[in-house]
Write an enzyme that holds these catalytic residues in place. Structure first.
Site, PDB file in Angstrom:
ATOM      1  N   HIS A  42       4.584   0.320  -5.955  1.00  0.00           N
ATOM      2  CA  HIS A  42       3.645   0.058  -7.043  1.00  0.00           C
ATOM      3  C   HIS A  42       4.100   0.673  -8.371  1.00  0.00           C
ATOM      4  O   HIS A  42       3.296   0.867  -9.266  1.00  0.00           O
ATOM      5  CB  HIS A  42       2.260   0.612  -6.713  1.00  0.00           C
ATOM      6  CG  HIS A  42       1.493  -0.187  -5.705  1.00  0.00           C
ATOM      7  ND1 HIS A  42       1.788  -0.178  -4.368  1.00  0.00           N
ATOM      8  CD2 HIS A  42       0.430  -1.024  -5.835  1.00  0.00           C
ATOM      9  CE1 HIS A  42       0.933  -0.967  -3.725  1.00  0.00           C
ATOM     10  NE2 HIS A  42       0.106  -1.487  -4.591  1.00  0.00           N
ATOM     11  N   GLU A  98      -0.172 -14.859  -5.241  1.00  0.00           N
ATOM     12  CA  GLU A  98       0.558 -14.864  -6.508  1.00  0.00           C
ATOM     13  C   GLU A  98       1.503 -16.040  -6.658  1.00  0.00           C
ATOM     14  O   GLU A  98       1.581 -16.660  -7.717  1.00  0.00           O
ATOM     15  CB  GLU A  98       1.344 -13.561  -6.682  1.00  0.00           C
ATOM     16  CG  GLU A  98       0.487 -12.334  -6.974  1.00  0.00           C
ATOM     17  CD  GLU A  98      -0.076 -11.685  -5.724  1.00  0.00           C
ATOM     18  OE1 GLU A  98       0.255 -12.163  -4.606  1.00  0.00           O
ATOM     19  OE2 GLU A  98      -0.832 -10.713  -5.843  1.00  0.00           O
TER      20      GLU A  98
HETATM   21  C1  LIG Z   1       0.977  -8.995  -3.523  1.00  0.00           C
HETATM   22  C2  LIG Z   1      -0.143  -8.110  -3.897  1.00  0.00           C
HETATM   23  N1  LIG Z   1      -1.106  -8.561  -4.710  1.00  0.00           N
HETATM   24  C3  LIG Z   1      -2.128  -7.772  -5.078  1.00  0.00           C
HETATM   25  C4  LIG Z   1      -2.197  -6.485  -4.610  1.00  0.00           C
HETATM   26  C5  LIG Z   1      -3.344  -5.580  -5.046  1.00  0.00           C
HETATM   27  N2  LIG Z   1      -4.279  -5.411  -3.922  1.00  0.00           N
HETATM   28  C6  LIG Z   1      -4.157  -4.354  -3.113  1.00  0.00           C
HETATM   29  S1  LIG Z   1      -5.243  -4.417  -1.847  1.00  0.00           S
HETATM   30  C7  LIG Z   1      -5.898  -5.857  -2.365  1.00  0.00           C
HETATM   31  C8  LIG Z   1      -7.013  -6.475  -1.580  1.00  0.00           C
HETATM   32  C9  LIG Z   1      -6.614  -6.812  -0.183  1.00  0.00           C
HETATM   33  O1  LIG Z   1      -7.731  -7.180   0.575  1.00  0.00           O
HETATM   34  P1  LIG Z   1      -7.688  -7.412   2.143  1.00  0.00           P
HETATM   35  O2  LIG Z   1      -6.442  -8.110   2.531  1.00  0.00           O
HETATM   36  O3  LIG Z   1      -8.961  -8.033   2.521  1.00  0.00           O
HETATM   37  O4  LIG Z   1      -7.569  -5.940   2.774  1.00  0.00           O
HETATM   38  P2  LIG Z   1      -8.600  -4.744   2.707  1.00  0.00           P
HETATM   39  O5  LIG Z   1      -8.282  -3.970   1.468  1.00  0.00           O
HETATM   40  O6  LIG Z   1      -9.949  -5.286   2.742  1.00  0.00           O
HETATM   41  O7  LIG Z   1      -8.273  -3.897   3.903  1.00  0.00           O
HETATM   42  C10 LIG Z   1      -5.265  -6.279  -3.543  1.00  0.00           C
HETATM   43  C11 LIG Z   1      -5.610  -7.488  -4.280  1.00  0.00           C
HETATM   44  C12 LIG Z   1      -1.156  -6.030  -3.772  1.00  0.00           C
HETATM   45  N3  LIG Z   1      -1.131  -4.771  -3.308  1.00  0.00           N
HETATM   46  N4  LIG Z   1      -0.155  -6.848  -3.416  1.00  0.00           N
END
Ligand SMILES: Cc1ncc(C[n+]2csc(CCOP(=O)(O)OP(=O)(O)O)c2C)c(N)n1
Ligand SMILES: [Mg+2]
Lengths: 474, 350
Positions: A276, A207
Site C-alpha cells: 500500500h 479496478e
Molecule cells: C485491488 C484493491 N482495491 C481496493 C482495495 C481497498 N480495499 C481494501 S479492503 C476493501 C473492501 C473489501 O471488502 P471484502 O472483500 O468484503 O472484505 P472484508 O473487508 O469485508 O473482509 C477495499 C475496497 C484494495 N486493498 N485492493
C-alpha cells in the site's frame, strides 16, 4: 487493583477527541465487548468497548467533554470484589482536556498530518518581486489581485471536480466508495448530493473492469474521472490504462481520443506496509500517450486537476494522502487553470537546485530552510508534472546554480531523478560543477516497522547532506 | 458422465443474514462436549485477541490499517476444524483470526502488529502481511482478490506434486467482484484443482453492501457457469460451518475439483480502525450481536445441552485471557527490528 480505561485513538494521528456520550454509569457491570461510551472527532464517531470485565467505579469526564487527550484515563473499572474504597488514593494518571489553543488543525484523522512548514504561496510572491530574466517558471501563478481562499488540498481537489462537473455535463466521477461513503479519503465529499447518482458512481471492487469501462466511455464521448482508492490498486487496471487509454489514439491514426482522468492517492501513507506504499510516478511517466501530474500544494493541484479534466488526453493525476489535510491559499476563480507539463521555481536560490514532485517538494523546502541556516541558498523546483517533464525550467536553474539534487519518495532505479540526471547531463553538462545527486526512497519494498519505515523514506536531512555534497561544503 | 454439480442453498435466500439464517434449519451436526469446548476456546481466543489488538491500536502501539475479525470467528474456526495439517490456507488483510486458527502463536502475531522483531515477519509485514510456512499459512494479502488466484496456485502445486492436500482461499463479498477471481475459477474447474473457495460474506466491503455491489448477491452461485458447486452456510454457527467444510473437503479431496462455500457472517467493528461505519445502523449491529453471536451460541449450547458448567467455561476464559495478555506484553517488549533488516530479504542469495 482498579483498572483505568484510556481514551483510544481512532487513527495513528488523532491526538484528542470529545467524549460524546456515556453508555454506562457508575456501578454498572461490564464485560469485554460492551459499549462504554461514544467518542467523537470532527470526522468520526466511534464506540469504545470494554476489554476487561468489572464494575464501573468512576467516570472521569462528563458527557460532552472536549479535548480529551488520547491515552488519558476516562473511567476506572473495579475488578471482581472491589468497591469504591479501592478508588481512594488511586491515581488514574493525568491527561485532562487540552488547552483549546493547541487543538490540532487536522480535519481528518484518517491520515498522518504534519503542519505545513512553509507557504509556497508566500514564496511565489517573494520570488515574483526580484525580477531577473524570467520566462514564466518563477512568475506568480495567480494574476495580481486574484481572489483566494484558504483550504485543504482535499477540498481543493473536490472543488476542481465540482466546478468542472458544473461546467461540462459529460464529466462524471466513478470509483470505489466515491459516492455514498463520500470517498475513502473524503475527497469527493458532497459530490453525490450535488450531482446525483448518475454522475457520481460507486463501483464494485473491480479496478480492471471499471478502468476499462471508463476508457470505453471516453471513446464514446464522455469525460470520465476515474478514482482509484489508491494507485496501488490501479495496478489491477494498468493494462487498460496503458494498452487502451494511452495507445489507442496512435493506433487509430489520430481518430480515437481518450479524454479521461485517472486520479487518487499515490505513494507512501503511514505504516501501511509494502503493498500500500508505492510511488508510481516514474512508471506512468515512461508511457507515451499519457500525461502525468503529481502536484504538491493545493493551489496548483486544483488548477492542474481542472486542466486535466479539460485535456483531451488520458491524464494520470497522482495525489498524496499525507498532504490531503494541509491547507494553502487556493484560487477561487473557476476559470483559473495551470498548464500541464510546466514546473515552478517555488524558492529562489543561487547555490544548488533541489527538484522534486508531490510530497518530496515539502521535504526539499524543509531542507532549503536548514541549508539557509548554514549559508547555502537552495533553489527549489516543484515539477508539478512528470510527463511532460519540464526540462527547460530545471536546466535553466542548473545553469545558474551549477549543482542539482533530485528528490523523490519512489525507488531510485529508473526513477524521475534518474531521468532528470540524464537530461541535465545532456543539456547542461558544461554548467555542472558536481555530478547530480539523487535522493530517493531506499531500494526495498516498504517495511511496516516504524523505525524501518522512517529509514526507507527520504528525509530532509538526506537532502541537506546531498546538497552539501554537491556543494563540496563538508 | 460426471454428475453436474449445482448450487445448493441451504436456506431461503434473503437480503440480510439476520433474516436468512434465522429461519434456516441448521444441518444436523453432532459434536461432543470436548469438541465443542475446543471450538469455543478457539473462537474466544480470536475474539479476545482482536479486542486487545483494537485496544492497542487505540494506544498507538499498532499503526496503519488494522482490520479486526470480531463477529466472524465461527467461519475460520469451523473451516480449519475440517482440514488436515498439510492443507494450505491463504486469505486477505483481515487475517489475524486465520493465523490463530492455523495454530500460529499469539505472541508472534501480536508482535507483528506492533512492528517488532518478534513478529512473524520480523516487523516488516504488519497487520496485513504475515506468513508461516510451517503452519501452511500463506498470508496475509493486501490487494483485494489477489489471494484467490494465489490460493488456486497453491492447489495447482498440490495436484502437480500428487499430494492429497488441498488449499483454502478465503475472500470477502467485495473481493468476489474482482475479475481475477473468475479467471481463477475457470482454471480451477477446468483443471479440477483441489481448492475450496470460502467467501466470507460479512455483507459489506468497506461501506458498500452486497446489494449495492453485486448483480447476483447470492455469492454461492458465482461458480455456476464454471460448474463449481456452491453452498450457502450460516457462518455464525460454527457447527454448520464445520459440517459444510467436512462435505467440501471430502468433495475436493476426492478429485472432483473446486467448491465454493459462501459463509453468511457479519463484522461487528468498522472495516478498519478508522471507519466511522455510517453506512449501517447501530440497531443492525446490535441485533446481530445480541441474537447471532457465534460464541454466545456455542456457550449456551455447551451449558444447556452438553452439560458443561460455568466453571469449566470460566477456566477457558481465564486461559485465553492469559494468552492474550502475554501476547500483548510480548508485543510491547519485543524490540524494533534491527536497522540492518531494512536491506535484507529482498532477494535470495543465489
Ligand atoms: C485491488 C484493491 N482495491 C481496493 C482495495 C481497498 N480495499 C481494501 S479492503 C476493501 C473492501 C473489501 O471488502 P471484502 O472483500 O468484503 O472484505 P472484508 O473487508 O469485508 O473482509 C477495499 C475496497 C484494495 N486493498 N485492493
Ligand atoms: Mg465484506
Amino acid at each position: 487493583m482498579p483498572v483505568p480505561i484510556l481514551m483510544p485513538a481512532l487513527s495513528p494521528t488523532m491526538e484528542e477527541g470529545t467524549l460524546a456520550k456515556w453508555m454506562v454509569k457508575v456501578g454498572d457491570q461490564v464485560g469485554p465487548g460492551d459499549v462504554l461510551c461514544e467518542i467523537e472527532t470532527d470526522k468520526a464517531t466511534m464506540e469504545v468497548e470494554a476489554v476487561d470485565e468489572g464494575t464501573i467505579g468512576k467516570l472521569i469526564f462528563d458527557e460532552g467533554a472536549e479535548g480529551v487527550k488520547v491515552n488519558a484515563p476516562i473511567a476506572v473499572l473495579l475488578e471482581d470484589g472491589e468497591d469504591e474504597r479501592a478508588l481512594e488514593g488511586f491515581d488514574a494518571g493525568s491527561g485532562g482536556p487540552a488547552p483549546k489553543a493547541d487543538a490540532p488543525s487536522a480535519e481528518d484523522e484518517a491520515e498522518p498530518e504534519e503542519k505545513p512548514k512553509t507557504k509556497p504561496q508566500a514564496r511565489a510572491a517573494e520570488a515574483a518581486n526580484d525580477d531577473d530574466e524570467d520566462d514564466g517558471d518563477d512568475e506568480p501563478d495567480l494574476p495580481k489581485g486574484a481572489e483566494t481562499a484558504n483550504m485543504t488540498l482535499r477540498e481543493a481537489l473536490r472543488d476542481a471536480m465540482s466546478e468542472e462537473m458544473e461546467r461540462e455535463e459529460m464529466v462524471f466521477l466513478m470509483g470505489e466508495e466515491v459516492a455514498e461513503y463520500q470517498g475513502a479519503y473524503k475527497v469527493s465529499q458532497g459530490l453525490l448530493e450535488k450531482f446525483g447518482p448518475r454522475r457520481v458512481i460507486d463501483t464494485p471492487i473491480t479496478e480492471h473492469g471499471f478502468a476499462g469501462i471508463g476508457v470505453g466511455a471516453a471513446f464514446g464521448g464522455l469525460k470520465p474521472i476515474v478514482e482509484f482508492m489508491t494507485f496501488n490498486f490501479a495496478m489491477q487496471a494498468i493494462d487498460q490504462i496503458i494498452n487502451s487509454a494511452a495507445k489507442t489514439l496512435y493506433m487509430s491514426g489520430g481518430q480515437m481520443g481518450c479524454p479521461i482522468v485517472f486520479r487518487g492517492p499515490n505513494g507512501a501513507a503511514s505504516r501501511v506496509g509494502a503493498q500500500h506504499s508505492q510511488d508510481y510516478a516514474a512508471w506512468y511517466a515512461s508511457v507515451p500517450g499519457l500525461k502525468v501530474i503529481a502536484p504538491y500544494d493545493a493551489m496548483s493541484a486544483k488548477a492542474l486537476l481542472k486542466a486535466a479534466i479539460r485535456d483531451p488526453n488520458p491524464v494520470i493525476f497522482l495525489e498524496n494522502e499525507v498532504l490531503y489535510g494541509r491547507t494553502w491559499d487556493v484560487a477561487t476563480d473557476p476559470d483559473f487553470t495551470l498548464p500541464i507539463g510546466k514546473a515552478k521555481v517555488i524558492r529562489k536560490g543561487k547555490d544548488v537546485t533541489l527538484v522534486g514532485y508531490s510530497i518530496a517538494v515539502a521535504k526539499a523546502l524543509e531542507a532549503a530552510d536548514k541549508l539557509a541556516e548554514e549559508g547555502i541558498e537552495a533553489e527549489v523546483i516543484d515539477l508539478r508534472s512528470v510527463r511532460p517533464l519540464d526540462t527547460a525550467t530545471v536546466v535553466k536553474s542548473v545553469r545558474k546554480t551549477n549543482r542539482c539534487v533530485t528528490v523523490e519518495e519512489a525507488w531510485p532505479t529508473c526513477g524521475i531523478g534518474a531521468e532528470l540526471s540524464a537530461r541535465i547531463m545532456e543539456e547542461a553538462f558544461d554548467w555542472l560543477d558536481a555530478p547530480v545527486k539523487r535522493v530517493s526512497g531506499v531500494d526495498v519494498p516498504m517495511p511496516y516497522a516504524a523505525n524501518l519505515e522512517k529509514l526507507a523514506l527520504p528525509q530532509s536531512d538526506h537532502i541537506v547532506a546531498a546538497a552539501k555534497a554537491v556543494c563540496y561544503s563538508e | 458422465m460426471a454428475r453436474t454439480p449445482q448450487t445448493r442453498t441451504r436456506k431461503a435466500p434473503a437480503k440480510s443474514a439476520a433474516r436468512s439464517t434465522a429461519k434456516s434449519a441448521p444441518p444436523k451436526v453432532e459434536a461432543s462436549k470436548e469438541e465443542l469446548l475446543e471450538l469455543y476456546r478457539e473462537m474466544l481466543l480470536i475474539r479476545r485477541f482482536e479486542e486487545k489488538a483494537g485496544q492497542m491500536y487505540g494506544m498507538g502501539l499498532i499503526g496503519g490499517f488494522c482490520h479486526l475479525y470480531i463477529g466472524q470467528e465461527a467461519v475460520v474456526v469451523g473451516i480449519q476444524a475440517a482440514l488436515s495439517s498439510n492443507d494450505k490456507v491463504i486469505t486477505s488483510y483481515r487475517d489475524h483470526g486465520h493465523m490463530l486458527a492455523c495454530g500460529m502463536e499469539s505472541n508472534g502475531v501480536m508482535a507483528e502488529l506492533t512492528g517488532r522483531a518478534g513478529g512473524y515477519s520480523r516487523g516488516k509485514g504488519g497487520s496485513m502481511h504475515m506468513f508461516s510456512r510451517q503452519k501452511n499459512f500463506y498470508g496475509g494479502h493486501g490487494i483485494v482478490g489477489a489471494q484467490v488466484p494465489l490460493g488456486t496456485g497453491l492447489a495447482f502445486a498440490e495436484k502437480y506434486k500428487g499430494s492429497d492436500s488441498l488449499s483454502v482461499a478465503y475472500f470477502g463479498d467485495g473481493s468476489a467482484n474482482q475479475g481475477q477471481v473468475y479467471e481463477a475459477f475457470n482454471m480451477a474447474a477446468l483443471w479440477k484443482l483441489p481448492v475450496i473457495y470460502v467467501i466470507e460474506n460479512n455483507q459489506y466491503a468497506m461501506g458498500t453492501s452486497v446489494a449495492r455491489s453485486s448483480a447476483q448477491p447470492e455469492l454461492a452461485k458465482r461458480g455456476e457457469s464454471f460448474g463449481i458447486p456452491g453452498v450457502q452456510v450460516d457462518g455464525m454457527d460454527v457447527l454448520a460451518v464445520k459440517a459444510a467444510a467436512d462435505e467440501a473437503v471430502a468433495y475436493v479431496r476426492s478429485g472432483k475439483g473446486p467448491m465454493i462455500l459462501e459463509m453468511k457472517t457479519y463484522r461487528y467493528r468498522g472495516h478498519s480502525m478508522s471507519d466511522p461505519a455510517k453506512y449501517r445502523s447501530k440497531e443492525e449491529v446490535n441485533k446481530m450481536r445480541a441474537e447471532r453471536d457465534p460464541i454466545e451460541r456455542v456457550r449456551l449450547n455447551l451449558l444447556d445441552k452438553l452439560g458443561a458448567t460455568e466453571d469449566e467455561l470460566k477456566a477457558i476464559d481465564k486461559d485465553v485471557k492469559a494468552i492474550v495478555s502475554e501476547a500483548a506484553e510480548f508485543a510491547q517488549n519485543s524490540p524494533e527490528p534491527d536497522e540492518s533488516e531494512l536491506l535484507t530479504d529482498i532477494l535470495i542469495e543465489a
